[in-house]
Design a protein around this motif. Structure first.
Motif, PDB file in Angstrom:
ATOM      1  N   LYS A  41       0.854  -1.185   0.000  1.00 34.92           N
ATOM      2  CA  LYS A  41       0.000   0.000   0.000  1.00 34.92           C
ATOM      3  C   LYS A  41       0.889   1.234   0.000  1.00 34.92           C
ATOM      4  O   LYS A  41       1.708   1.440   0.905  1.00 34.92           O
ATOM      5  CB  LYS A  41      -0.907   0.011   1.231  1.00 34.92           C
ATOM      6  CG  LYS A  41      -1.975   1.101   1.178  1.00 34.92           C
ATOM      7  CD  LYS A  41      -2.985   0.929   2.307  1.00 34.92           C
ATOM      8  CE  LYS A  41      -4.136   1.916   2.165  1.00 34.92           C
ATOM      9  NZ  LYS A  41      -5.163   1.729   3.226  1.00 34.92           N
ATOM     10  N   VAL A  42       0.774   2.054  -1.047  1.00 27.84           N
ATOM     11  CA  VAL A  42       1.591   3.257  -1.198  1.00 27.84           C
ATOM     12  C   VAL A  42       0.666   4.426  -1.540  1.00 27.84           C
ATOM     13  O   VAL A  42      -0.007   4.404  -2.571  1.00 27.84           O
ATOM     14  CB  VAL A  42       2.647   3.093  -2.312  1.00 27.84           C
ATOM     15  CG1 VAL A  42       3.469   4.367  -2.457  1.00 27.84           C
ATOM     16  CG2 VAL A  42       3.562   1.900  -2.020  1.00 27.84           C
ATOM     17  N   ASP A  43       0.631   5.424  -0.674  1.00 25.90           N
ATOM     18  CA  ASP A  43      -0.206   6.616  -0.913  1.00 25.90           C
ATOM     19  C   ASP A  43      -1.645   6.236  -1.233  1.00 25.90           C
ATOM     20  O   ASP A  43      -2.232   6.693  -2.215  1.00 25.90           O
ATOM     21  CB  ASP A  43       0.379   7.464  -2.052  1.00 25.90           C
ATOM     22  CG  ASP A  43       1.766   7.991  -1.716  1.00 25.90           C
ATOM     23  OD1 ASP A  43       2.041   8.195  -0.518  1.00 25.90           O
ATOM     24  OD2 ASP A  43       2.570   8.185  -2.645  1.00 25.90           O
ATOM     25  N   GLN A  44      -2.198   5.363  -0.422  1.00 31.70           N
ATOM     26  CA  GLN A  44      -3.598   4.933  -0.534  1.00 31.70           C
ATOM     27  C   GLN A  44      -3.887   4.049  -1.750  1.00 31.70           C
ATOM     28  O   GLN A  44      -5.015   3.626  -1.958  1.00 31.70           O
ATOM     29  CB  GLN A  44      -4.555   6.150  -0.538  1.00 31.70           C
ATOM     30  CG  GLN A  44      -4.415   7.058   0.673  1.00 31.70           C
ATOM     31  CD  GLN A  44      -4.536   6.302   1.992  1.00 31.70           C
ATOM     32  OE1 GLN A  44      -5.475   5.537   2.185  1.00 31.70           O
ATOM     33  NE2 GLN A  44      -3.588   6.502   2.902  1.00 31.70           N
ATOM     34  N   GLN A  45      -2.876   3.768  -2.546  1.00 29.52           N
ATOM     35  CA  GLN A  45      -3.027   2.844  -3.668  1.00 29.52           C
ATOM     36  C   GLN A  45      -2.452   1.497  -3.299  1.00 29.52           C
ATOM     37  O   GLN A  45      -1.459   1.410  -2.576  1.00 29.52           O
ATOM     38  CB  GLN A  45      -2.296   3.360  -4.918  1.00 29.52           C
ATOM     39  CG  GLN A  45      -3.140   4.164  -5.874  1.00 29.52           C
ATOM     40  CD  GLN A  45      -2.434   4.374  -7.218  1.00 29.52           C
ATOM     41  OE1 GLN A  45      -1.233   4.184  -7.346  1.00 29.52           O
ATOM     42  NE2 GLN A  45      -3.188   4.790  -8.210  1.00 29.52           N
ATOM     43  N   LEU A  46      -3.067   0.431  -3.804  1.00 26.25           N
ATOM     44  CA  LEU A  46      -2.534  -0.909  -3.615  1.00 26.25           C
ATOM     45  C   LEU A  46      -1.728  -1.272  -4.859  1.00 26.25           C
ATOM     46  O   LEU A  46      -2.279  -1.388  -5.953  1.00 26.25           O
ATOM     47  CB  LEU A  46      -3.672  -1.909  -3.394  1.00 26.25           C
ATOM     48  CG  LEU A  46      -4.590  -1.619  -2.193  1.00 26.25           C
ATOM     49  CD1 LEU A  46      -5.673  -2.681  -2.077  1.00 26.25           C
ATOM     50  CD2 LEU A  46      -3.783  -1.529  -0.893  1.00 26.25           C
ATOM     51  N   LEU A  47      -0.417  -1.407  -4.694  1.00 27.20           N
ATOM     52  CA  LEU A  47       0.465  -1.692  -5.823  1.00 27.20           C
ATOM     53  C   LEU A  47       0.797  -3.172  -5.874  1.00 27.20           C
ATOM     54  O   LEU A  47       1.068  -3.798  -4.841  1.00 27.20           O
ATOM     55  CB  LEU A  47       1.763  -0.889  -5.714  1.00 27.20           C
ATOM     56  CG  LEU A  47       1.651   0.636  -5.685  1.00 27.20           C
ATOM     57  CD1 LEU A  47       3.052   1.253  -5.725  1.00 27.20           C
ATOM     58  CD2 LEU A  47       0.813   1.157  -6.839  1.00 27.20           C
ATOM     59  N   LEU A  48       0.805  -3.713  -7.074  1.00 26.62           N
ATOM     60  CA  LEU A  48       1.136  -5.114  -7.285  1.00 26.62           C
ATOM     61  C   LEU A  48       2.643  -5.311  -7.164  1.00 26.62           C
ATOM     62  O   LEU A  48       3.424  -4.647  -7.831  1.00 26.62           O
ATOM     63  CB  LEU A  48       0.657  -5.549  -8.673  1.00 26.62           C
ATOM     64  CG  LEU A  48       0.845  -7.023  -9.036  1.00 26.62           C
ATOM     65  CD1 LEU A  48      -0.044  -7.907  -8.170  1.00 26.62           C
ATOM     66  CD2 LEU A  48       0.532  -7.244 -10.511  1.00 26.62           C
ATOM     67  N   MET A  49       3.047  -6.236  -6.284  1.00 27.52           N
ATOM     68  CA  MET A  49       4.470  -6.576  -6.132  1.00 27.52           C
ATOM     69  C   MET A  49       4.819  -7.836  -6.910  1.00 27.52           C
ATOM     70  O   MET A  49       5.907  -7.959  -7.468  1.00 27.52           O
ATOM     71  CB  MET A  49       4.778  -6.803  -4.650  1.00 27.52           C
ATOM     72  CG  MET A  49       4.838  -5.547  -3.819  1.00 27.52           C
ATOM     73  SD  MET A  49       6.395  -4.656  -3.989  1.00 27.52           S
ATOM     74  CE  MET A  49       7.519  -5.728  -3.113  1.00 27.52           C
ATOM     75  N   SER A  50       3.890  -8.796  -6.932  1.00 32.44           N
ATOM     76  CA  SER A  50       4.162 -10.074  -7.581  1.00 32.44           C
ATOM     77  C   SER A  50       2.835 -10.750  -7.919  1.00 32.44           C
ATOM     78  O   SER A  50       1.866 -10.649  -7.168  1.00 32.44           O
ATOM     79  CB  SER A  50       4.989 -10.967  -6.653  1.00 32.44           C
ATOM     80  OG  SER A  50       5.214 -12.229  -7.237  1.00 32.44           O
TER      81      SER A  50
END
Length: 312
Positions: free
Chosen positions: A272-281
């Motif tokens: 979770k970065v700046d209220q966004q959920l970012l895909l790691m894998s």
């Protein structure tokens, strides 16, 4: 073309010294005083009250165990004074090596985390830092990490000082090629790889994807409403699971084979970065995969190390 120079040039002196270390027995584990050097172009000199030591690079220091020499100095060049601290901080960079963003990534990082044991500290050249940064920073940004302050290249000596130069300078044919696949999609279905990303991620889920859209240079993954299996809740809240949306940062145009067909379930890990959920894998959930079964079982009991947030 690679830079030419006499054998006595500073860059060649470092390369020659590193080469001799591989041919001769490692330096004895002895203590000695040293005062960090400074030059007009490098003002990050340090003074240590604790006497540096030559120690073996341990097998579980995965970032640097196979870097090409056996002994390192403590404290290292990032002010880590104990081996547990070195392992903890270096561990967060291991996934970056797997991304093959530059052929000198390991040389650069290990020159700082596990510096070769000589009678004076030898820093990476500024050009080496800049080459690795320019190739790897875009990969790190995909995961929501900026290039860290502690690795700002203007802190390192220019190339006419005594420093570690690029190994692949001007010879792109010998560099490990960078993958064009979206970084979160370019991971082997191996238990070790899965666990590295599991520990580096804020959350992990088994889920299905309803649709994929392109949005402002990113790729937007909308989760299906079917029940999701939570493998690691982390920062997620229950309301996040109801309308789950993930973003593949800067991934609008890079290939991601896993998203070509959305019929199967996926192992999804993210931050979770700046209220966004970012895909790691992302991995397709292959029921017959022994590696996946082992990793999922291991997740239940594994105690992940606490990493410094630089590249997790």
């Amino acid at each position: 073309m690679a830079r030419r120079g006499s054998l006595a040039s500073p860059a060649n002196m470092v390369t020659l010294t590193l080469g001799l270390l591989l041919l001769t027995p490692a330096a004895a584990a002895e203590e000695y005083d040293y005062y960090s050097w400074q030059s007009d172009n490098f003002h990050n000199g340090r003074f240590y009250t604790k006497q540096p030591q030559c120690v073996d690079i341990p097998a579980d220091l995965r970032l640097c165990h196979d870097v090409g020499y056996k002994k390192m100095r403590l404290p290292n060049l990032l002010d880590h004074e104990s081996m547990p601290e070195v392992k903890q901080q270096a561990g967060s960079w291991v996934p970056l090596l797997a991304k093959r963003c530059h052929g000198d990534t390991q040389v650069f990082l290990c020159s700082l985390f596990a510096p070769v044991c000589l009678d004076r500290p030898i820093y990476p050249c500024r050009s080496l830092c800049e080459a690795v940064r320019d190739s790897c920073a875009p990969v790190m940004e995909t995961y929501g990490f900026p290039w860290p302050e502690m690795l700002q290249c203007d802190k390192f000596p220019i190339d006419n000082d005594l420093c570690i130069p690029m190994q692949f300078s001007g010879n792109h044919a010998t560099q490990t090629p960078a993958s064009k696949v979206c970084p979160p999609c370019d991971n082997e279905l191996k238990a070790d790889t899965i666990m590295e990303h599991f520990c580096a991620s804020d959350f992990a889920l088994k889920m299905k994807i309803k649709e994929v859209k392109r949005e402002r240079g990113d790729r937007k993954l909308v989760a299906a409403q079917k029940k999701k299996k939570v493998l690691k809740m982390g920062v997620l809240r229950k309301k996040d699971l109801k309308k789950l949306v993930l973003y593949l940062k800067n991934g609008a145009d890079c290939p991601c084979a896993q998203l070509d067909s959305l019929g199967s379930s996926f192992l999804i890990m993210g931050r979770k970065v700046d209220q966004q959920l970012l895909l790691m894998s992302i991995h397709k959930w292959e029921k017959k995969s022994k590696e996946l079964k082992f990793a999922v079982k291991y997740m239940k009991s594994h105690q992940c190390p606490t990493y410094h947030s630089v590249f997790q």
